[in-house]
Motif scaffolding. Structure first.
Motif, PDB file in Angstrom:
ATOM      1  N   GLN A 151      60.963  23.184  70.196  1.00 55.87           N
ATOM      2  CA  GLN A 151      61.068  22.595  71.527  1.00 55.87           C
ATOM      3  C   GLN A 151      61.672  23.577  72.524  1.00 55.87           C
ATOM      4  OE1 GLN A 151      59.600  19.785  72.056  1.00 55.87           O
ATOM      5  NE2 GLN A 151      60.094  19.618  74.237  1.00 55.87           N
ATOM      6  N   VAL A 152      62.670  24.347  72.090  1.00 51.22           N
ATOM      7  CA  VAL A 152      63.279  25.318  72.994  1.00 51.22           C
ATOM      8  C   VAL A 152      62.283  26.415  73.343  1.00 51.22           C
ATOM      9  CG1 VAL A 152      65.142  26.991  73.294  1.00 51.22           C
ATOM     10  CG2 VAL A 152      65.608  24.817  72.166  1.00 51.22           C
ATOM     11  N   GLU A 153      61.470  26.815  72.402  1.00 55.74           N
ATOM     12  CA  GLU A 153      60.428  27.809  72.684  1.00 55.74           C
ATOM     13  C   GLU A 153      59.462  27.274  73.747  1.00 55.74           C
ATOM     14  OE1 GLU A 153      56.852  30.303  70.407  1.00 55.74           O
ATOM     15  OE2 GLU A 153      58.385  29.253  69.225  1.00 55.74           O
ATOM     16  N   LYS A 154      59.134  25.983  73.669  1.00 57.31           N
ATOM     17  CA  LYS A 154      58.252  25.360  74.659  1.00 57.31           C
ATOM     18  C   LYS A 154      58.921  25.324  76.033  1.00 57.31           C
ATOM     19  CE  LYS A 154      55.595  21.171  75.636  1.00 57.31           C
ATOM     20  NZ  LYS A 154      55.201  19.820  75.140  1.00 57.31           N
ATOM     21  N   ILE A 155      60.213  25.001  76.045  1.00 57.33           N
ATOM     22  CA  ILE A 155      60.955  24.953  77.310  1.00 57.33           C
ATOM     23  C   ILE A 155      60.967  26.327  77.969  1.00 57.33           C
ATOM     24  CG2 ILE A 155      63.242  24.593  78.332  1.00 57.33           C
ATOM     25  CD1 ILE A 155      63.694  22.504  76.033  1.00 57.33           C
ATOM     26  N   VAL A 156      61.200  27.363  77.172  1.00 60.59           N
ATOM     27  CA  VAL A 156      61.233  28.730  77.700  1.00 60.59           C
ATOM     28  C   VAL A 156      59.854  29.129  78.213  1.00 60.59           C
ATOM     29  CG1 VAL A 156      61.568  31.160  77.105  1.00 60.59           C
ATOM     30  CG2 VAL A 156      63.192  29.422  76.291  1.00 60.59           C
ATOM     31  N   CYS A 157      58.814  28.770  77.487  1.00 61.18           N
ATOM     32  CA  CYS A 157      57.441  29.062  77.905  1.00 61.18           C
ATOM     33  C   CYS A 157      57.139  28.408  79.252  1.00 61.18           C
ATOM     34  CB  CYS A 157      56.463  28.573  76.843  1.00 61.18           C
ATOM     35  SG  CYS A 157      54.718  28.691  77.324  1.00 61.18           S
ATOM     36  N   LEU A 158      57.515  27.156  79.393  1.00 62.43           N
ATOM     37  CA  LEU A 158      57.275  26.429  80.650  1.00 62.43           C
ATOM     38  C   LEU A 158      58.137  26.975  81.776  1.00 62.43           C
ATOM     39  CD1 LEU A 158      57.016  22.814  79.181  1.00 62.43           C
ATOM     40  CD2 LEU A 158      55.157  24.123  80.265  1.00 62.43           C
ATOM     41  N   ALA A 159      59.340  27.430  81.447  1.00 61.87           N
ATOM     42  CA  ALA A 159      60.210  28.025  82.462  1.00 61.87           C
ATOM     43  C   ALA A 159      59.580  29.299  83.019  1.00 61.87           C
ATOM     44  CB  ALA A 159      61.580  28.330  81.872  1.00 61.87           C
ATOM     45  N   GLU A 160      58.997  30.111  82.143  1.00 62.57           N
ATOM     46  CA  GLU A 160      58.327  31.332  82.594  1.00 62.57           C
ATOM     47  C   GLU A 160      57.082  31.001  83.413  1.00 62.57           C
ATOM     48  OE1 GLU A 160      59.434  34.400  82.475  1.00 62.57           O
ATOM     49  OE2 GLU A 160      61.252  33.578  81.565  1.00 62.57           O
ATOM     50  N   ALA A 161      56.370  29.952  83.017  1.00 64.10           N
ATOM     51  CA  ALA A 161      55.181  29.531  83.772  1.00 64.10           C
ATOM     52  C   ALA A 161      55.573  29.039  85.167  1.00 64.10           C
ATOM     53  CB  ALA A 161      54.448  28.435  83.010  1.00 64.10           C
ATOM     54  N   PHE A 162      56.698  28.343  85.257  1.00 64.85           N
ATOM     55  CA  PHE A 162      57.191  27.890  86.551  1.00 64.85           C
ATOM     56  C   PHE A 162      57.537  29.083  87.435  1.00 64.85           C
ATOM     57  CE2 PHE A 162      61.236  26.318  88.789  1.00 64.85           C
ATOM     58  CZ  PHE A 162      60.547  25.937  89.927  1.00 64.85           C
ATOM     59  N   LYS A 163      58.246  30.052  86.878  1.00 63.29           N
ATOM     60  CA  LYS A 163      58.627  31.248  87.637  1.00 63.29           C
ATOM     61  C   LYS A 163      57.378  31.991  88.143  1.00 63.29           C
ATOM     62  CE  LYS A 163      61.802  33.832  85.731  1.00 63.29           C
ATOM     63  NZ  LYS A 163      62.585  34.506  84.652  1.00 63.29           N
ATOM     64  N   ALA A 164      56.292  31.919  87.374  1.00 69.41           N
ATOM     65  CA  ALA A 164      55.064  32.613  87.767  1.00 69.41           C
ATOM     66  C   ALA A 164      54.432  32.018  89.020  1.00 69.41           C
ATOM     67  CB  ALA A 164      54.065  32.589  86.616  1.00 69.41           C
ATOM     68  N   THR A 165      54.816  30.784  89.371  1.00 70.47           N
ATOM     69  CA  THR A 165      54.272  30.148  90.579  1.00 70.47           C
ATOM     70  C   THR A 165      55.099  30.471  91.822  1.00 70.47           C
ATOM     71  OG1 THR A 165      55.564  28.083  90.423  1.00 70.47           O
ATOM     72  CG2 THR A 165      53.508  28.201  89.147  1.00 70.47           C
ATOM     73  N   LEU A 166      56.249  31.124  91.627  1.00 69.09           N
ATOM     74  CA  LEU A 166      57.208  31.325  92.709  1.00 69.09           C
ATOM     75  C   LEU A 166      57.121  32.719  93.324  1.00 69.09           C
ATOM     76  CD1 LEU A 166      60.367  29.766  90.962  1.00 69.09           C
ATOM     77  CD2 LEU A 166      58.744  28.599  92.491  1.00 69.09           C
ATOM     78  N   THR A 167      57.641  32.837  94.536  1.00 67.69           N
ATOM     79  CA  THR A 167      57.805  34.142  95.166  1.00 67.69           C
ATOM     80  C   THR A 167      59.063  34.805  94.608  1.00 67.69           C
ATOM     81  OG1 THR A 167      59.166  33.307  96.980  1.00 67.69           O
ATOM     82  CG2 THR A 167      56.765  33.235  97.281  1.00 67.69           C
ATOM     83  N   SER A 168      59.226  36.073  94.882  1.00 69.27           N
ATOM     84  CA  SER A 168      60.403  36.790  94.384  1.00 69.27           C
ATOM     85  C   SER A 168      61.692  36.221  94.979  1.00 69.27           C
ATOM     86  CB  SER A 168      60.288  38.281  94.707  1.00 69.27           C
ATOM     87  OG  SER A 168      60.135  38.482  96.109  1.00 69.27           O
ATOM     88  N   SER A 169      61.650  35.805  96.240  1.00 65.44           N
ATOM     89  CA  SER A 169      62.852  35.236  96.853  1.00 65.44           C
ATOM     90  C   SER A 169      63.177  33.870  96.256  1.00 65.44           C
ATOM     91  CB  SER A 169      62.681  35.116  98.376  1.00 65.44           C
ATOM     92  OG  SER A 169      61.592  34.270  98.699  1.00 65.44           O
ATOM     93  N   GLN A 170      62.147  33.113  95.912  1.00 70.10           N
ATOM     94  CA  GLN A 170      62.385  31.816  95.263  1.00 70.10           C
ATOM     95  C   GLN A 170      62.996  32.012  93.879  1.00 70.10           C
ATOM     96  OE1 GLN A 170      58.312  30.219  95.725  1.00 70.10           O
ATOM     97  NE2 GLN A 170      59.215  28.449  96.758  1.00 70.10           N
TER      98      GLN A 170
END
Length: 539
Positions: free
Chosen positions: A226-245
């Motif tokens: 589950q933690v691996e999934k959370i980390v994967c989704l966290a990285e996917a979320f960051k991929a949608t953001l700008t550098s300032s975000q």
């Protein structure tokens, strides 16, 4: 003889003069005393009110100081016309614009001392024409999408309009007579958009359906934990953001940032991270995917509870007319440290009436606390669905106390009165030095099971495996755990309070008077004596 008479008269005159002097002194002392009493009277003040205009029946929030916390002890008038006070705190009154009110000053009177607003409240005239919907754009979108509705006869005061997507109430962020800006609400489904205005008995319904789509999120199904999934989704979320975000989202894992959470409606001003209102629909869906993976899956707990409490802020915003303070968009998400399956980091998410602080280290949850929940109103209905996200918490705590004998209740009862939880935000590490109340070791097997059941909803807010593991730890410590309460064991009235305090677990639940609604609402806190913030800091 004459000398004797004169002497007697002089004596009587002296007595009368002395008496008069005494009376004058008493009057002066009394007057001084009265003046002293007057000087200690605390005067109410009005610092602001919102909205600043509206029709008869509009809900107005008056902010100031030295109000009575008993609603009926405050007198409020709109240009001389008495209004009904529906809720009161020392700094905020909720009132309704009365019939017959006209434009003018608002006056609040407490203990015969009056405060007058600096500016006028403008009473507007009710619209005579029914609202209409001519179009809306876009015609489809996921939860959180901003939609512009064009039509006629809308109220220019956002709180006086009600918009629903297929029966689910939406938050109105801006309003003119011909255009409303709204957000697709959590739980919305494909169907018609409706607009009603509190100055008209007619509801406008769109000709076409608004199509609610499912936002695309990353596929992290290959994760083995589950933690691996959370980390994967966290990285996917960051991929949608700008550098300032990303710079705002991901900050250092320090004590200063870790303790920066609150139960108040103060948005990002008192919290870390990115505000939901600043995210696009795609970004918000990705953020919520992280939260859903980190939270439990039980109905009305975990992610379900989070979503309902988040939505409750929109209900408060509509009811109070103060969507700036009360809004689902004021919730946040933050990463303290870099999400990974090897290092130490923390996930924070929440807002008004919700705060979750989950610490991860080496790919496991090392702390699921502090965790705060509250709810106002206790329940509400949107469309055909009734929501009551903390109903279970109240019920299991009341059942735990209800299972005690009268003698046990007497041992468990505290002499203090509690207006809020003891270990809320800002009270890190302030656990009492000794246990109070009733020792669980003295209870029957059935009663012990009720104590364990009372803990369970709080452990169901974190991912299922981690919650189950923590509950097993607390079960092993039951005989060293104590329960206590104050007020009524039914947990139905203001200041009714209950606590569970073990070697590790700490849970509090309290009933408080409402701020916007004239009924009680709930506050709760879950902490762990050794696992708060993953035991990474000392207090």
């Amino acid at each position: 003889m004459m000398k004797s008479i004169k002497k007697t008269m002089r004596t009587k005159t002296a007595v009368l003069v002395s008496a008069a002097v005494v009376m004058m002194c008493l009057c002066i002392v009394t007057a001084c005393s009265d003046d002293d009493d007057d000087s200690t009277t605390v005067s109410p003040t009005i610092t602001s009110f919102t909205p600043t205009s509206g029709v008869v029946g509009t809900t107005v929030i008056i902010t100031g100081t030295n109000f009575s916390t008993t609603a009926s002890a405050n007198t409020v008038t709109f240009n001389g016309i008495a209004a009904t006070v529906t809720a009161a705190t020392a700094t905020q009154l909720t009132v309704t614009v009365p019939t017959g009110a006209t434009t003018g000053k608002i006056v609040v009177t407490v203990n015969s001392v009056a405060a007058t607003s600096a500016s006028d409240f403008t009473v507007t005239t009710a619209a005579t024409s029914a609202p209409t919907i001519t179009s809306f754009t876009p015609t489809s979108g996921s939860e959180g999408t901003t939609v512009t509705i064009t039509g006629t006869n809308f109220s220019t005061t956002a709180a006086n309009n009600t918009v629903a997507f297929n029966g689910t109430a939406a938050t109105i962020t801006a309003a003119t007579a011909t255009q409303l800006t709204v957000t697709v609400p959590t739980g919305a489904t494909t169907g018609k958009i409706t607009v009603s205005v509190n100055t008209s008995s007619t509801t406008a319904t769109s000709t076409d359906d608004f199509t609610v789509t499912t936002a695309t999120t990353a596929d992290c199904s290959s994760a083995t934990t589950q933690v691996e999934k959370i980390v994967c989704l966290a990285e996917a979320f960051k991929a949608t953001l700008t550098s300032s975000q990303i710079a705002t989202l991901q900050i250092s894992f320090t004590k200063e940032y870790a303790i920066r959470w609150s139960n108040l409606p103060c948005g990002v001003s008192c919290r870390n991270g990115l505000g939901f209102s600043t995210l696009t629909a795609t970004q918000l869906a990705a953020a919520k995917a992280v939260i859903a993976a980190a939270a439990g899956t039980t109905t009305d707990e975990g992610y379900s509870e989070f979503s309902q409490i988040n939505a409750a802020d929109d209900v408060l915003g509509t009811k109070s007319g103060n969507s700036n303070s009360y809004s689902s968009g004021n919730y946040i998400i933050a990463f303290l440290g870099t999400p990974s399956t090897t290092g130490t980091w923390m996930l924070q998410f929440g807002g008004h009436h919700y705060a979750q602080n989950i610490t991860y280290s080496g790919g496991v949850v090392t702390g699921a606390s502090p965790s705060h929940q509250g709810i106002e109103p206790k329940s509400w209905t949107s469309g055909s669905t009734t929501y009551a996200p903390l109903k279970t918490e109240q019920a299991v705590m009341a059942a735990m106390l209800g299972g005690l004998t009268s003698t046990q209740l007497a041992s468990a009862k505290l002499s203090s009165t509690f207006s809020d939880v003891v270990l809320g935000p800002g009270a890190d590490g302030e656990f009492p030095s000794s246990k109070v109340g009733l020792a669980v070791s003295t209870l029957t097997t059935t009663q012990k099971a009720l104590v364990l059941a009372a803990m369970k909803p709080w452990l169901q807010d974190v991912d299922d495996a981690s919650g189950t593991s923590l509950l097993a730890t607390y079960e092993s410590e039951l005989d060293q755990t104590y329960i206590a309460y104050s007020g009524n064991a039914t947990l139905a009235n203001n200041a009714d309070y209950v606590r569970i305090d073990g070697p590790s677990v700490w849970i509090e639940f309290v009933c408080q008077n409402g701020v916007v609604y004239s009924e009680i609402h709930y506050h709760a806190i879950y902490r762990d004596h050794t696992r708060d913030y993953g035991n990474n800091f000392t207090f």
